[in-house]
Scaffold this motif. Structure first.
Motif, PDB file in Angstrom:
ATOM      1  N   MET A   1       0.842  -1.188   0.000  1.00 48.63           N
ATOM      2  CA  MET A   1       0.000   0.000   0.000  1.00 48.63           C
ATOM      3  C   MET A   1       0.883   1.246   0.000  1.00 48.63           C
ATOM      4  O   MET A   1       1.910   1.296   0.659  1.00 48.63           O
ATOM      5  N   VAL A   2       0.477   2.255  -0.718  1.00 53.99           N
ATOM      6  CA  VAL A   2       1.241   3.486  -0.846  1.00 53.99           C
ATOM      7  C   VAL A   2       1.043   4.357   0.384  1.00 53.99           C
ATOM      8  O   VAL A   2      -0.085   4.555   0.837  1.00 53.99           O
ATOM      9  N   ASP A   3       2.145   4.879   0.941  1.00 49.01           N
ATOM     10  CA  ASP A   3       2.081   5.786   2.076  1.00 49.01           C
ATOM     11  C   ASP A   3       2.048   7.220   1.553  1.00 49.01           C
ATOM     12  O   ASP A   3       3.082   7.797   1.234  1.00 49.01           O
ATOM     13  N   PHE A   4       0.849   7.778   1.429  1.00 49.18           N
ATOM     14  CA  PHE A   4       0.698   9.107   0.859  1.00 49.18           C
ATOM     15  C   PHE A   4       1.261  10.196   1.757  1.00 49.18           C
ATOM     16  O   PHE A   4       1.526  11.299   1.296  1.00 49.18           O
ATOM     17  N   SER A   5       1.458   9.902   3.049  1.00 41.98           N
ATOM     18  CA  SER A   5       2.015  10.917   3.941  1.00 41.98           C
ATOM     19  C   SER A   5       3.444  11.262   3.536  1.00 41.98           C
ATOM     20  O   SER A   5       3.976  12.287   3.925  1.00 41.98           O
ATOM     21  N   GLU A   6       4.062  10.401   2.747  1.00 37.71           N
ATOM     22  CA  GLU A   6       5.432  10.620   2.289  1.00 37.71           C
ATOM     23  C   GLU A   6       5.499  11.014   0.816  1.00 37.71           C
ATOM     24  O   GLU A   6       6.583  11.124   0.259  1.00 37.71           O
ATOM     25  N   MET A   7       4.364  11.168   0.156  1.00 38.73           N
ATOM     26  CA  MET A   7       4.368  11.432  -1.281  1.00 38.73           C
ATOM     27  C   MET A   7       4.247  12.925  -1.553  1.00 38.73           C
ATOM     28  O   MET A   7       3.167  13.456  -1.766  1.00 38.73           O
ATOM     29  N   PHE A   8       5.395  13.591  -1.536  1.00 35.42           N
ATOM     30  CA  PHE A   8       5.468  15.008  -1.851  1.00 35.42           C
ATOM     31  C   PHE A   8       5.927  15.159  -3.294  1.00 35.42           C
ATOM     32  O   PHE A   8       6.736  14.366  -3.787  1.00 35.42           O
ATOM     33  N   ILE A   9       5.413  16.183  -3.976  1.00 30.95           N
ATOM     34  CA  ILE A   9       5.781  16.457  -5.358  1.00 30.95           C
ATOM     35  C   ILE A   9       6.205  17.913  -5.499  1.00 30.95           C
ATOM     36  O   ILE A   9       5.833  18.755  -4.670  1.00 30.95           O
ATOM     37  N   THR A  10       6.963  18.181  -6.534  1.00 25.29           N
ATOM     38  CA  THR A  10       7.333  19.543  -6.885  1.00 25.29           C
ATOM     39  C   THR A  10       6.552  19.914  -8.138  1.00 25.29           C
ATOM     40  O   THR A  10       6.485  19.130  -9.081  1.00 25.29           O
ATOM     41  N   VAL A  11       5.956  21.089  -8.151  1.00 24.73           N
ATOM     42  CA  VAL A  11       5.262  21.574  -9.336  1.00 24.73           C
ATOM     43  C   VAL A  11       6.213  22.511 -10.061  1.00 24.73           C
ATOM     44  O   VAL A  11       6.729  23.457  -9.468  1.00 24.73           O
ATOM     45  N   ASN A  12       6.477  22.213 -11.336  1.00 23.32           N
ATOM     46  CA  ASN A  12       7.330  23.123 -12.100  1.00 23.32           C
ATOM     47  C   ASN A  12       6.599  23.598 -13.346  1.00 23.32           C
ATOM     48  O   ASN A  12       5.498  23.174 -13.625  1.00 23.32           O
ATOM     49  N   GLY A  13       7.238  24.506 -14.054  1.00 20.93           N
ATOM     50  CA  GLY A  13       6.603  25.104 -15.217  1.00 20.93           C
ATOM     51  C   GLY A  13       5.621  26.190 -14.838  1.00 20.93           C
ATOM     52  O   GLY A  13       4.881  26.687 -15.677  1.00 20.93           O
ATOM     53  N   THR A  14       5.614  26.572 -13.563  1.00 19.69           N
ATOM     54  CA  THR A  14       4.629  27.543 -13.108  1.00 19.69           C
ATOM     55  C   THR A  14       4.856  28.925 -13.720  1.00 19.69           C
ATOM     56  O   THR A  14       3.895  29.643 -13.973  1.00 19.69           O
ATOM     57  N   LYS A  91      10.083  30.775  -2.848  1.00 18.11           N
ATOM     58  CA  LYS A  91      10.452  31.512  -4.057  1.00 18.11           C
ATOM     59  C   LYS A  91       9.530  31.077  -5.178  1.00 18.11           C
ATOM     60  O   LYS A  91       8.349  31.356  -5.140  1.00 18.11           O
ATOM     61  N   ASP A  92      10.051  30.368  -6.182  1.00 13.92           N
ATOM     62  CA  ASP A  92       9.186  29.918  -7.275  1.00 13.92           C
ATOM     63  C   ASP A  92       9.007  28.405  -7.278  1.00 13.92           C
ATOM     64  O   ASP A  92       8.712  27.804  -8.298  1.00 13.92           O
ATOM     65  N   SER A  93       9.166  27.769  -6.109  1.00 12.80           N
ATOM     66  CA  SER A  93       8.960  26.335  -5.981  1.00 12.80           C
ATOM     67  C   SER A  93       7.685  26.047  -5.195  1.00 12.80           C
ATOM     68  O   SER A  93       7.447  26.639  -4.143  1.00 12.80           O
ATOM     69  N   ILE A  94       6.905  25.137  -5.718  1.00 19.51           N
ATOM     70  CA  ILE A  94       5.676  24.701  -5.070  1.00 19.51           C
ATOM     71  C   ILE A  94       5.851  23.241  -4.680  1.00 19.51           C
ATOM     72  O   ILE A  94       6.157  22.397  -5.528  1.00 19.51           O
ATOM     73  N   ILE A  95       5.669  22.931  -3.407  1.00 19.89           N
ATOM     74  CA  ILE A  95       5.748  21.557  -2.920  1.00 19.89           C
ATOM     75  C   ILE A  95       4.347  21.190  -2.433  1.00 19.89           C
ATOM     76  O   ILE A  95       3.756  21.900  -1.619  1.00 19.89           O
ATOM     77  N   ALA A  96       3.831  20.076  -2.960  1.00 17.80           N
ATOM     78  CA  ALA A  96       2.491  19.627  -2.594  1.00 17.80           C
ATOM     79  C   ALA A  96       2.548  18.175  -2.137  1.00 17.80           C
ATOM     80  O   ALA A  96       3.482  17.448  -2.460  1.00 17.80           O
TER      81      ALA A  96
END
Length: 118
Positions: A1-14, A91-96
């Motif tokens: 099973m996937v542990d979503f509490s550890e699944m952080f992503i970076t959004v780029n191209g913003t 700055k210009d980094s989004i972490i979700a």
């Protein structure tokens, strides 16, 4: 099973779309796989209510924030579509963080949640 509490992503191209202006801590992001993307077969588009497409999940060692997962690493682990919540803006980094099944169901139960509007 996937542990979503550890699944952080970076959004780029913003910066190409809207910069960081539409993002706020707690903003809901819709993640949509884009298998027909000519540049990246594991591309995942990021959309927001009112703003439309605001970027992509980062998929390069140069653009993925330390501690976050690349689009390639989450591609087969997420639903299509799936949802994430903005946790950090620097700055210009989004972490979700990708929402767990329980968190997603909780968001869906709120008729005003962006999960129901995107």
């Amino acid at each position: 099973m996937v542990d979503f509490s550890e699944m952080f992503i970076t959004v780029n191209g913003t910066s190409f779309f809207h910069g960081v202006k539409p993002f706020q801590i707690g903003s809901i992001l819709k993640l949509v796989k884009d298998p027909e993307n000519l540049h990246d077969g594991e591309a995942i588009k990021v959309l927001m209510r009112y703003a439309g497409q605001v970027g992509f999940v980062a998929n390069s060692p140069k653009t993925v924030a330390k501690g976050a997962m690349s689009a390639g690493r989450i591609y087969d682990k997420i639903m299509n579509p799936d949802y994430a919540k903005v946790r950090f803006i620097f700055k210009d980094s989004i972490i979700a963080q990708v929402l767990s099944h329980d968190e997603l169901e909780q968001e869906k139960s709120d008729e005003n949640s962006d999960v129901n509007k995107i």
